[in-house]
Design a protein around this motif. Structure first.
Motif, short mmCIF file in Angstrom:
data_model
loop_
_atom_site.label_atom_id
_atom_site.label_comp_id
_atom_site.label_asym_id
_atom_site.label_seq_id
_atom_site.Cartn_x
_atom_site.Cartn_y
_atom_site.Cartn_z
N VAL A 133 34.14 43.21 58.34
CA VAL A 133 35.11 43.02 59.18
C VAL A 133 36.03 41.76 58.37
N SER A 134 35.08 40.94 57.98
CA SER A 134 35.89 39.85 57.28
C SER A 134 36.49 40.22 55.80
N LYS A 135 36.05 41.41 55.31
CA LYS A 135 36.68 41.86 54.20
C LYS A 135 38.04 42.49 54.37
N GLY A 136 38.41 42.60 55.95
CA GLY A 136 39.81 42.88 56.27
C GLY A 136 39.69 44.35 56.76
N GLU A 137 38.56 45.06 56.79
CA GLU A 137 38.46 46.26 57.40
C GLU A 137 38.37 46.35 59.03
N THR A 138 39.41 46.75 59.36
CA THR A 138 39.50 46.89 60.96
C THR A 138 38.97 47.86 61.76
N LEU A 139 38.71 47.48 62.88
CA LEU A 139 38.09 48.73 64.11
C LEU A 139 38.74 49.88 63.58
N LEU A 140 40.40 49.98 63.47
CA LEU A 140 40.86 51.36 63.16
C LEU A 140 40.80 52.09 61.82
N ASP A 141 40.54 51.17 60.98
CA ASP A 141 40.24 51.67 59.45
C ASP A 141 38.90 52.31 59.75
N THR A 142 37.97 51.68 60.24
CA THR A 142 36.69 52.37 60.37
C THR A 142 36.70 53.65 61.22
N ALA A 143 37.41 53.47 62.30
CA ALA A 143 37.52 54.59 63.08
C ALA A 143 38.21 55.76 62.54
N ALA A 144 39.05 55.61 61.50
CA ALA A 144 39.56 56.74 60.83
C ALA A 144 38.81 57.30 60.01
N THR A 145 38.20 56.21 59.22
CA THR A 145 37.11 56.75 58.42
C THR A 145 36.01 57.75 59.17
N LEU A 146 35.69 57.13 60.11
CA LEU A 146 34.57 58.15 60.86
C LEU A 146 35.15 59.40 61.42
N ASN A 147 36.34 59.23 61.87
CA ASN A 147 37.05 60.49 62.44
C ASN A 147 36.90 61.68 61.60
N ALA A 148 37.33 61.19 60.26
CA ALA A 148 37.24 62.15 59.21
C ALA A 148 36.15 62.83 58.98
N MET A 149 34.90 62.17 59.33
CA MET A 149 33.99 62.83 59.27
C MET A 149 33.29 63.95 60.33
N GLY A 150 34.11 63.86 61.39
CA GLY A 150 34.20 64.82 62.37
C GLY A 150 32.92 64.87 63.33
N PRO A 151 32.70 63.35 63.95
CA PRO A 151 31.57 63.26 64.80
C PRO A 151 32.07 63.90 66.12
N ASP A 152 31.02 64.27 67.18
CA ASP A 152 31.61 64.62 68.57
C ASP A 152 31.55 63.51 69.52
N ILE A 153 30.59 62.45 69.44
CA ILE A 153 30.79 61.64 70.21
C ILE A 153 30.55 60.21 69.50
N LEU A 154 31.44 59.21 69.79
CA LEU A 154 31.16 57.80 69.23
C LEU A 154 30.74 56.83 70.34
N VAL A 155 29.66 56.27 69.90
CA VAL A 155 29.42 55.14 70.78
C VAL A 155 29.60 53.71 70.05
N LEU A 156 30.51 52.88 70.85
CA LEU A 156 31.03 51.64 70.48
C LEU A 156 30.54 50.49 71.20
N ARG A 157 30.18 49.55 70.36
CA ARG A 157 29.64 48.19 70.88
C ARG A 157 30.66 47.35 69.99
N HIS A 158 31.31 46.65 70.74
CA HIS A 158 32.46 45.50 69.85
C HIS A 158 32.67 44.30 70.56
#
Lengths: 324, 429
Positions: A93-118
């Motif tokens: 996170v401190s390297k500048g990767e934001t929640l939405l960057d992570t989300a976009a990466t994960l989304n491309a992997m095609g999960p069906d359910i994301l469980v988020l703790r933030h």
């Protein structure tokens, strides 16, 4: 009715579980009833259902939480989902990767359910707008922790047989507690009477508009209650910023036998964990099986999460995001 | 050869200086207005501009604008801010000193002023930093900056924590009759706050900023104005509770004025909805009751000026969890159409509304513009007051499109904008 048979009533129409406030009473009750069906199954020798076969569940945890993560992982595995844990270290996170960057990466992997703790309130809402799968909020900042409230409700139903009419006291750091927020909404919706007990520095602003009874004196607040739900107080908040010290806090707001004596004779005690023994709760109470429902809560947790996963799985996977 | 004459005919003149709102004409030549009135004598060489009955009013003067220049031009440059300004009817903007390189010395004031003249279609005036680096520790060179053209001094949105430093800044500024602007917010009370403190913030699990943080700081600065005799502008007031304090200061004869942002007059905390970071503003949007009180404040004159509070933020600073997202809204283009909501809803008279964005700021800064009078600069805007707009932030001119009005219906469109007698914007082009 067996766990493998489909849920009894109308299908769950929500795509995400972001906050208790999004559920109506009927939906909440159905999730709890369905979890009850799964409960004996979690104690059976053979624990595998095929409900989520071929589906992918990703646990995306930006904050450490051993028990919630394990609970979701077990729930997913017991329903045959492929389960992946992503513990996002604070370093990336401190390297500048934001929640939405992570989300976009994960989304491309095609999960069906994301469980988020933030750690940020509203993070689950933000994520849900940006991904094309279902999102389950496993705790966002000081906002909500909906599955915790559902598992608490299930635990109460198991113990008392009903929730309506129960008097539940929620004690401790209400201000910073997502568990308290979700529970206030859910328990009130299900007909319980909720009392909040905390020093004014740990109460949210305008809390009197939540429809609860507010107490600053624990002995008064615990009079005749059926349930005492203790909240965790972060140690760093006891250094004079919110309360003067841990020992003063325990004296006035910690749960001990003296204070518990004013509650109803059949009183039960809950705690979302992890506990600060001797700070907010006396070990004798926490470990007393006649009083404590803390172990039941953990057991209910897996069943409730199975029910939530099943409900969301009835919804089509990988639909278009609202706003990508 | 003399400069061309432009003769605006068939206009609805709206001029707060003369309290005139009615059919009229304006004649301009070169950079100034020659004459105005129901009918003005002209010559046959004059170029006729038919206003078709639309409102012709002084160009707006916006006392609170931030850009990213110098240092963060990806947010907004003087050039893009100028284009956005004139498209929104703003012909003079006062730039906050809180750029990456803080505008805290005379050379930087000079830089902003010259750069503004070269690059911006709207007039640019600089506000100087009240303390060096906006750190709230040492008084900046207010006198030298004033000589270089700084029109007011402010610590922007970074409160001066030390009352003693604030007292010295105001005391020193009074020697130059300089205007001190203060964005009142108690630094300790508001620390970590994300939105208005209250039931909604509690429910959303977001840390609140209480109205008291503003009222306490405004009280302090009003007391210091009394103590030092400094001219004080309380900038971007957001709370009902602060209004009686300002009214009392004015009644007492102190040289205290106040501004409010158009957002706080047209939006409230509920516009944050489901964690909409585009409505995350500083000071925070407050309750509906506060909003209605602020509107009354403008009507009664407790609040003198309406500002845009323009604070351009690129999407990557806004598309974040609420706690992490930047405060601020890109607002030069929406100042007028949003303010006109109040006129169309019958809440504020057109003349009062226009005064708060033209004559009032001009008088506070001692500027000749902001009125339609012979000899005044020919800064004029022609506005179709009733034109309905479905506001689409993706079509904004500003480099940053963080508008809380995205998707909303606004009413009123700037047709043409004239700065110093030159047409710098036309909606028809």
């Amino acid at each position: 009715m067996s766990p493998d048979s489909p849920p009894p009533r109308a299908p769950f129409t929500k795509r995400h579980l972001l906050q208790i406030g999004d559920l109506n009473r009927l939906e909440a009750l159905e999730l709890i009833e369905r979890a009850e069906v799964f409960l004996p199954f979690t104690q059976a020798r053979e624990k595998k259902l095929s409900t989520l076969k071929g589906r992918t569940l990703v646990n995306l945890f930006f904050e450490n939480s051993t028990r919630t993560q394990a609970s979701f992982e077990l729930a997913g595995k017991r329903m045959s989902a492929d389960t992946v844990n992503m513990a996002v270290k604070s370093s990336s996170v401190s390297k500048g990767e934001t929640l939405l960057d992570t989300a976009a990466t994960l989304n491309a992997m095609g999960p069906d359910i994301l469980v988020l703790r933030h750690a940020a309130s509203g993070a689950a809402q933000l994520l849900a707008r940006k991904v094309s799968c279902s999102v389950i909020n496993a705790g966002d900042g000081t906002h909500e922790h909906p599955t915790q409230a559902l598992l608490d409700a299930l635990t109460l139903k198991r113990s008392f047989g009903h929730i309506e009419g129960l008097v539940v006291a929620i004690c401790g750091d209400v201000l910073h507690s997502r568990v308290a927020r979700s529970n206030v909404i859910l328990l009130s919706m299900l007909g319980a009477r909720v009392r909040l007990i905390a020093p004014p520095t740990l109460m949210p602003a305008d809390v009197d508009r939540w429809g609860c009874e507010i107490y600053h004196n624990m002995l008064e607040g615990l009079q005749g209650v059926d349930v005492v739900m203790m909240l965790r107080l972060q140690l760093e908040r006891m250094d004079g910023a919110y309360v003067p010290s841990a020992r003063e806090y325990f004296r006035f707001y910690g749960l001990d036998a003296r204070k518990l004596a004013v509650a109803a004779p059949h009183v039960k005690v809950m705690h979302p964990g992890p506990m600060n023994r001797g700070v907010e709760i006396d070990s004798d109470i926490a470990d007393d099986p006649r009083v404590s429902l803390i172990v039941d809560q953990v057991e209910s947790g897996v069943a409730v999460r199975m029910a939530v996963l099943e409900a969301l799985a009835s919804h089509g996977a990988n639909e278009e995001a609202d706003d990508v | 050869m003399s400069e061309p004459l432009y003769h605006f005919i068939n206009a609805r003149l709206v001029d707060p200086a003369t309290q005139f709102d009615g059919p009229g004409e304006v004649l301009i030549q070169g950079e100034v207005i020659l004459a105005s009135g129901p009918q003005v004598a002209s010559s046959s060489e004059a170029i006729i501009i038919n206003c078709d009955g639309h409102a012709l009013m002084p160009g707006l003067i916006d006392l609170h604008v931030s850009t990213g220049e110098p240092g963060e031009e990806q947010r907004e440059s003087l050039s893009t801010a100028g284009k956005a300004a004139v498209a929104g009817g703003v012909t003079t903007m006062v730039l906050q000193p809180d750029t990456q390189t803080v505008i805290d010395d005379a050379a930087l004031v000079d830089f902003i002023t010259r750069r503004g003249r070269d690059r911006s279609l709207a007039r640019v005036l600089a506000a100087g930093a009240l303390t060096v680096g906006l750190k709230g520790e040492r008084i900046a060179e207010l006198g030298l900056m004033a000589d270089a053209g700084a029109v007011l001094f402010t610590n922007s949105d970074r409160p001066i924590v030390s009352t003693r430093i604030m007292q010295r800044c105001m005391s020193y500024a009074s020697a130059f009759d300089a205007l001190v602007a203060s964005r009142p917010q108690d630094a300790f009370l508001s620390e970590g706050g994300m939105m208005n403190m209250g039931e909604l913030a509690s429910r959303l699990g977001l840390a609140g900023i209480s109205s008291a943080a503003e009222t306490i700081a405004a009280n302090r600065d009003i007391q210091l104005a009394e103590l030092t005799g400094a001219k004080l502008l309380l900038d971007m007031i957001s709370s009902e509770a602060t209004l009686p304090r300002i009214a009392a200061a004015k009644a007492q004869g102190l040289d205290v004025t106040a501004s409010v942002s158009v957002h706080h007059l047209t939006l409230n905390e509920n516009d944050l909805g489901d964690y909409r970071t585009f409505a995350k503003l500083s000071p925070p949007l407050r309750s509906e009751q506060d909003r209605l009180a602020l509107i009354e404040g403008v009507k009664s004159g407790i609040l003198d000026v309406i500002v845009s509070g323009h604070d351009p933020r690129p999407a990557e600073e806004k598309r974040l969890p609420f706690d992490e997202a930047a405060f601020g809204a890109s607002a030069l283009e929406t100042l007028l159409p949003a303010a006109l909501i109040l006129y169309h809803e019958g809440l504020i008279e057109l003349l009062d509304l226009v005064r708060a964005m033209t004559l009032a700021p001009a008088q506070i800064l001692g500027l000749p513009q902001g009125r339609i009078a012979a000899g005044a600069p020919a800064d004029l805007i022609l506005v179709d007051l009733g034109f309905p707009i479905r506001f689409d932030a993706s079509r904004m001119i500003s480099k940053s499109r963080n508008s809380p009005y995205d998707g909303r219906t606004l009413q009123g469109k700037v047709l043409t904008t004239w700065v110093g007698g030159k047409k710098v914007f036309s909606a028809l082009d």
